[in-house]
Structures are given as structure tokens and as C-alpha cells.
Design a protein around this motif. Structure first.
Motif, mmCIF file in Angstrom:
data_model
loop_
_atom_site.group_PDB
_atom_site.id
_atom_site.type_symbol
_atom_site.label_atom_id
_atom_site.label_comp_id
_atom_site.label_asym_id
_atom_site.label_seq_id
_atom_site.Cartn_x
_atom_site.Cartn_y
_atom_site.Cartn_z
ATOM 1 N N PRO A 45 1.367 -0.965 -0.271
ATOM 2 C CA PRO A 45 0.187 0.251 -0.191
ATOM 3 C C PRO A 45 0.716 1.272 -0.156
ATOM 4 N N MET A 46 0.599 2.202 -0.987
ATOM 5 C CA MET A 46 0.878 3.564 -1.125
ATOM 6 C C MET A 46 0.039 4.068 -1.775
ATOM 7 N N TRP A 47 -0.098 6.048 -1.193
ATOM 8 C CA TRP A 47 -0.824 6.584 -2.401
ATOM 9 C C TRP A 47 -0.270 7.857 -2.707
ATOM 10 N N PRO A 48 -0.295 8.233 -3.947
ATOM 11 C CA PRO A 48 -1.778 7.847 -4.260
ATOM 12 C C PRO A 48 -1.778 6.657 -5.502
ATOM 13 N N VAL A 49 -0.434 6.333 -5.867
ATOM 14 C CA VAL A 49 -0.398 5.007 -6.281
ATOM 15 C C VAL A 49 0.392 3.693 -5.672
ATOM 16 N N PRO A 50 0.110 2.323 -5.907
ATOM 17 C CA PRO A 50 0.875 1.481 -4.595
ATOM 18 C C PRO A 50 1.825 0.851 -5.830
ATOM 19 N N GLU A 90 -6.317 -3.339 -4.984
ATOM 20 C CA GLU A 90 -7.091 -2.890 -3.468
ATOM 21 C C GLU A 90 -8.276 -3.755 -3.501
ATOM 22 N N LYS A 97 -12.533 5.183 -10.413
ATOM 23 C CA LYS A 97 -11.710 5.183 -9.670
ATOM 24 C C LYS A 97 -10.349 4.957 -11.206
ATOM 25 N N PRO A 101 -6.031 9.573 -9.600
ATOM 26 C CA PRO A 101 -5.235 9.756 -9.806
ATOM 27 C C PRO A 101 -3.609 8.096 -10.694
ATOM 28 N N THR A 102 -4.782 6.829 -10.493
ATOM 29 C CA THR A 102 -3.895 5.827 -11.336
ATOM 30 C C THR A 102 -5.190 5.293 -12.723
ATOM 31 N N ALA A 169 6.245 10.448 -6.519
ATOM 32 C CA ALA A 169 4.949 10.373 -6.437
ATOM 33 C C ALA A 169 4.640 8.805 -7.320
#
Length: 200
Positions: A45-50, A90, A97, A101-102, A169
Motif C-alpha cells: 500500500p502506498m498513496w496515491p499509487v500502490p 486493493e 477509480k 490518480p491511477t 509519487a
């Protein structure tokens, strides 16, 4: 109708599995989407891009299915996610979605699978360096679409979206994993080709 296929002009790995047919092509396209959906659930897990296993699956699908089938497989994957199946990273789903961002990375998957598939049709995937080069080229395409989209999304969220912030990011944390994925593919795909040639 049974003679219509989505097969590559030059054989790719799945074409070693027997005579081509529309049923087989549709099955391969669906299997590629399913593989990508499964790999998307391998997450740091990471934000904004896992960080996920998703990109390896995307490029592997392109290499094994070829350009057209690979791209169609990724279109199916994105379409099913937009339709509401929880198959994005996730367990994400829905149009929101893709618009987030992704979203650019998801759209980049289609182009990346097409490019890697085309290079596989040119037999890049039969040698270690060729496979690594194809995977790196596909990865570059994902970033070429994903990073500008990410920058816009960050700005809409009121967050810093200058070049450095966007790269921090959406690029820098992923470089080691991308290099590892390309190296794994460089060992795996040529080996599969050698084994398939022996079987034939």
C-alpha cells in the motif's frame, strides 16, 4: 466463423498451444484479464499509487498473447473494473477509480500490452536482452500515460503536482521493482520458448 481469430501475424507463445480458433482466442483474452486482476491484489500500500504485481502481468500478457489479443485483454480488464468488479488494485472498482490518480496507468496498460505484444511478434521475447528491452519499453509506455494523468489528478486534489512531486509519487518508488520484473521476464520467457521448442 470458426476460422476467425485474433492471432498475431507471427506466432507468440500461446500459438504454441495448438490450432487457432475464436474460442481459444477469447479464452486467452479472458485469462489474461484474470491474471492481471489477480496480480493487482499483490499490493504494497502506498498513496496515491500502490506498488502491485499488476504491471508484470500486463506485460507478460502482451508478450504471450501478442499485440491485438494483449490489448483486448487489457481493455477487458479495465472494462470489467469500470463495470464494478473489484479487480483493480486493493479491490478497487468503478469509473471513479479510472478517473482518479491511477487512471492513466490503467489506460497505459492497454498500450503497453499492445507494444510488448508487437515486439514479441518480432521475436524479441526469445532472447534475454530482447525480453528485458520489450518489458522496459512497455513500462515506459505505462509511465508516459500514467504520469501526466497523475499530475492532473494531484492538482485537482489541491496537492503539489509539479514535475518533481509527480515523479516522487508515481515513478521513483517503482523503478527497482520495474527493473526486477524486466529481469525476471528476461529469464522466464526465453526459457519457456526453449522448452516449448523441445516439446514441439
Amino acid at each position: 466463423m470458426s476460422n476467425i481469430t485474433f492471432s498475431a501475424t507471427r506466432p507468440v507463445l500461446v500459438d504454441r498451444l495448438g490450432a487457432r480458433s475464436i474460442v481459444k482466442d477469447i479464452s486467452f483474452i479472458a485469462a489474461g484479464a484474470a491474471l492481471t486482476a489477480g496480480a493487482a491484489q499483490i499490493v504494497i500500500p502506498m498513496w496515491p499509487v500502490p506498488i502491485t504485481g499488476q504491471t508484470f502481468a500486463v506485460l507478460f500478457v502482451g508478450a504471450t498473447l501478442g499485440s491485438l489479443r494483449g490489448a483486448l485483454s487489457m481493455l477487458l480488464y479495465v472494462g470489467l473494473g469500470v463495470a464494478g468488479l473489484p479487480i483493480f488494485a486493493e479491490g478497487g472498482a468503478g469509473l471513479a477509480k479510472v478517473m482518479g490518480p491511477t487512471g492513466g496507468y490503467l489506460l497505459g496498460f492497454v498500450l503497453a500490452a499492445a507494444l510488448v505484444g508487437w515486439l514479441a511478434q518480432l521475436q524479441w521475447d526469445r532472447k534475454v536482452l530482447g525480453t528485458i528491452g520489450a518489458f522496459l519499453a512497455g513500462t515506459a509506455v505505462i509511465y508516459a500515460v500514467g504520469l501526466p494523468w497523475l499530475s492532473v489528478a494531484l492538482g485537482q486534489l489541491g496537492l503539489p503536482n509539479d514535475v518533481n512531486a509527480t515523479l516522487q509519487a508515481g515513478l521513483y518508488p517503482f523503478i527497482p521493482g520495474d527493473l526486477l520484473k524486466a529481469a525476471v521476464a528476461g529469464g522466464l520467457l526465453p526459457l519457456i520458448w526453449k522448452l516449448s521448442n523441445r516439446v514441439k
